[in-house]
Design a protein around this motif. Structure first.
Motif, PDB file in Angstrom:
ATOM      1  N   UNK A  73      -3.408   0.044  25.034  1.00 49.99           N
ATOM      2  CA  UNK A  73      -4.140  -0.339  26.239  1.00 49.99           C
ATOM      3  C   UNK A  73      -5.230  -1.347  25.867  1.00 49.99           C
ATOM      4  N   UNK A  74      -5.693  -2.098  26.854  1.00 50.61           N
ATOM      5  CA  UNK A  74      -6.737  -3.094  26.580  1.00 50.61           C
ATOM      6  C   UNK A  74      -7.998  -2.434  26.032  1.00 50.61           C
ATOM      7  N   UNK A  75      -8.242  -1.174  26.421  1.00 54.27           N
ATOM      8  CA  UNK A  75      -9.436  -0.470  25.952  1.00 54.27           C
ATOM      9  C   UNK A  75      -9.391  -0.168  24.462  1.00 54.27           C
ATOM     10  N   UNK A  76      -8.227  -0.226  23.851  1.00 57.18           N
ATOM     11  CA  UNK A  76      -8.114   0.063  22.426  1.00 57.18           C
ATOM     12  C   UNK A  76      -8.580  -1.109  21.554  1.00 57.18           C
ATOM     13  N   UNK A  77      -8.557  -2.305  22.088  1.00 60.33           N
ATOM     14  CA  UNK A  77      -8.830  -3.483  21.262  1.00 60.33           C
ATOM     15  C   UNK A  77     -10.255  -3.544  20.716  1.00 60.33           C
ATOM     16  N   UNK A  78     -11.289  -3.210  21.499  1.00 60.74           N
ATOM     17  CA  UNK A  78     -12.636  -3.222  20.909  1.00 60.74           C
ATOM     18  C   UNK A  78     -12.774  -2.254  19.741  1.00 60.74           C
ATOM     19  N   UNK A  79     -12.148  -1.071  19.846  1.00 58.03           N
ATOM     20  CA  UNK A  79     -12.231  -0.100  18.746  1.00 58.03           C
ATOM     21  C   UNK A  79     -11.579  -0.647  17.491  1.00 58.03           C
ATOM     22  N   UNK A  80     -10.404  -1.248  17.642  1.00 59.32           N
ATOM     23  CA  UNK A  80      -9.709  -1.829  16.490  1.00 59.32           C
ATOM     24  C   UNK A  80     -10.531  -2.965  15.890  1.00 59.32           C
ATOM     25  N   UNK A  81     -11.078  -3.813  16.760  1.00 60.87           N
ATOM     26  CA  UNK A  81     -11.867  -4.936  16.266  1.00 60.87           C
ATOM     27  C   UNK A  81     -13.084  -4.487  15.486  1.00 60.87           C
ATOM     28  N   UNK A  82     -13.781  -3.490  16.002  1.00 62.17           N
ATOM     29  CA  UNK A  82     -14.964  -2.951  15.314  1.00 62.17           C
ATOM     30  C   UNK A  82     -14.598  -2.457  13.911  1.00 62.17           C
ATOM     31  N   UNK A  83     -13.527  -1.666  13.813  1.00 58.29           N
ATOM     32  CA  UNK A  83     -13.142  -1.096  12.514  1.00 58.29           C
ATOM     33  C   UNK A  83     -12.595  -2.162  11.573  1.00 58.29           C
ATOM     34  N   UNK A  84     -11.879  -3.139  12.132  1.00 55.77           N
ATOM     35  CA  UNK A  84     -11.326  -4.206  11.297  1.00 55.77           C
ATOM     36  C   UNK A  84     -12.438  -5.048  10.683  1.00 55.77           C
ATOM     37  N   UNK A  85     -13.409  -5.449  11.484  1.00 62.00           N
ATOM     38  CA  UNK A  85     -14.495  -6.281  10.973  1.00 62.00           C
ATOM     39  C   UNK A  85     -15.364  -5.508   9.983  1.00 62.00           C
ATOM     40  N   UNK A  86     -15.585  -4.234  10.254  1.00 61.39           N
ATOM     41  CA  UNK A  86     -16.347  -3.421   9.295  1.00 61.39           C
ATOM     42  C   UNK A  86     -15.606  -3.299   7.967  1.00 61.39           C
ATOM     43  N   UNK A  87     -14.282  -3.210   8.043  1.00 61.07           N
ATOM     44  CA  UNK A  87     -13.479  -3.113   6.821  1.00 61.07           C
ATOM     45  C   UNK A  87     -13.555  -4.410   6.022  1.00 61.07           C
ATOM     46  N   UNK A  88     -13.390  -5.533   6.710  1.00 65.16           N
ATOM     47  CA  UNK A  88     -13.458  -6.823   6.004  1.00 65.16           C
ATOM     48  C   UNK A  88     -14.840  -7.029   5.391  1.00 65.16           C
ATOM     49  N   UNK A  89     -15.859  -6.660   6.116  1.00 59.02           N
ATOM     50  CA  UNK A  89     -17.221  -6.806   5.596  1.00 59.02           C
ATOM     51  C   UNK A  89     -17.409  -5.976   4.333  1.00 59.02           C
TER      52      UNK A  89
END
Length: 362
Positions: A73-89
């Motif tokens: 769902x569209x609501x899942x994308x912010x959660x994925x983005x937050x975790x992805x960017x934190x992982x890359x950082x």
């Protein structure tokens, strides 16, 4: 910079995603190895395409439409983005500067919006998945079975395309198979499935599936279709279960009145593994425009001997043909190199994607 740490990165990403947002865990299979690999390859593909906007949008559109079957769902994308960017950082360390963080934040937002828009457009015209009942199962030997299914709803596709399949025995595990027939009046689709070593889905379909079982189909995908051809002269090359989309394309040529001249090469290691050859010979007897040749690479027999790329070089040139290639990745790669070397334009060479198709579309 972080690619050498890919294994650790994907494990960490999913660990924090599931810890922070446990409600998304049921969307994923129990075994996550394949999923982690797909995540990494999708990220690498996005980076590769960053300077090709049209290709990037097309790829992300494929991803968005394909993710509908997972319940995304569209609501899942912010959660994925937050975790992805934190992982890359975390793994980039000092290299994760404010400018880099801003660029990745903007990039992720763009990718997410393209995926969401593609999914919403797709949702307006068709379902996310199609239940389909197994109506026929035929063993072809050598771990190969032909599985014919009847979708419960109209399923529109083009000859040469492939579909993703989920079985009731391995929920959330989707695998891709080409449809071996042009669209039929009765709506059935036939899949050629080889049970690969360690393959849970392929093994279940080949050894366990029975008439009456219900599987799930994802949307049809792929551009290896007859309308992609520029020429009336066509070259079809198939190895192993790569025969499936090629057979569908031959049927499609017949459906359109045989306006093309088709040269078909089938290859295998041994005669026993040259499956489907007799069926295609019978088709050639019915259609004057179809010529078929079989090649065996690891057995001394009368007739054509050698790998398909070598045989193509002997029978060429093919620079006035559109070539459709399907089979093992190594065979397709070598055949493409052979054709290109002998003058076939790259735009006239069409082939199945490798591995997970939605991540590998050219």
């Amino acid at each position: 910079m972080v690619e050498p740490l890919a294994g650790e990165i994907t494990v960490y990403f999913y660990a924090i995603l599931f810890a922070r947002y446990p409600e998304v865990r049921p969307m994923f299979p129990q075994g996550m190895d394949a999923q982690r690999d797909r995540l990494l390859r999708s990220l690498l593909r996005i980076v590769d395409l960053v300077d090709e906007p049209e290709s990037l949008v097309r790829f992300c559109g494929h991803l968005g439409r394909d993710h509908r079957k997972f319940g995304t769902l569209s609501a899942h994308f912010p959660a994925v983005g937050e975790c992805l960017l934190d992982t890359l950082a975390r793994y980039a360390g000092p290299a994760w500067t404010p400018d880099i963080a801003a660029a990745w934040t903007k990039a992720y937002g763009t990718v997410a919006q393209v995926m969401i828009s593609a999914a919403e457009q797709d949702e307006a015209v068709r379902p996310a998945v199609w239940p389909a009942t197994v109506v026929r199962r035929v063993s072809r030997g050598h771990g190969i079975a032909e599985i014919t299914v009847l979708p419960h709803m109209a399923y529109e596709y083009a000859a040469g395309q492939y579909v993703s399949v989920e079985t009731p025995w391995w929920p959330k595990r989707w695998r891709y198979y080409s449809v071996a027939n042009a669209p039929r009046e009765d709506g059935t689709l036939t899949l050629h499935v080889r049970a690969v070593v360690g393959g849970s889905v392929s093994g279940a379909l080949v050894h366990r599936a029975a008439v009456g079982d219900v599987v799930q189909l994802g949307p049809p995908m792929g551009d290896m279709v007859l309308d992609a051809a520029e020429h009336d002269e066509l070259l079809f090359v198939a190895g192993g279960t790569g025969l499936a989309p090629v057979r569908a394309l031959v049927e499609e040529v017949a459906r359109r009145g045989g306006r093309h001249q088709v040269e078909l090469f089938l290859g295998a290691r041994t005669v026993a593994e040259l499956y489907g050859f007799d069926d295609m010979l019978r088709m050639a007897q019915r259609h004057h425009w179809l010529t078929i040749r079989g090649a065996v690479s690891h057995e001394h027999i009368p007739g054509i001997r050698g790998s398909l790329p070598d045989v193509l070089a002997d029978y060429g040139p093919w620079y006035q043909h559109d070539a459709f290639l399907s089979g093992p990745a190594r065979m397709v790669d070598l055949a493409r190199e052979t054709l290109t070397h002998n003058g076939t334009p790259a735009r006239c060479i069409h082939h199945d994607p490798f591995e997970t198709p939605v991540l590998s579309t050219p």
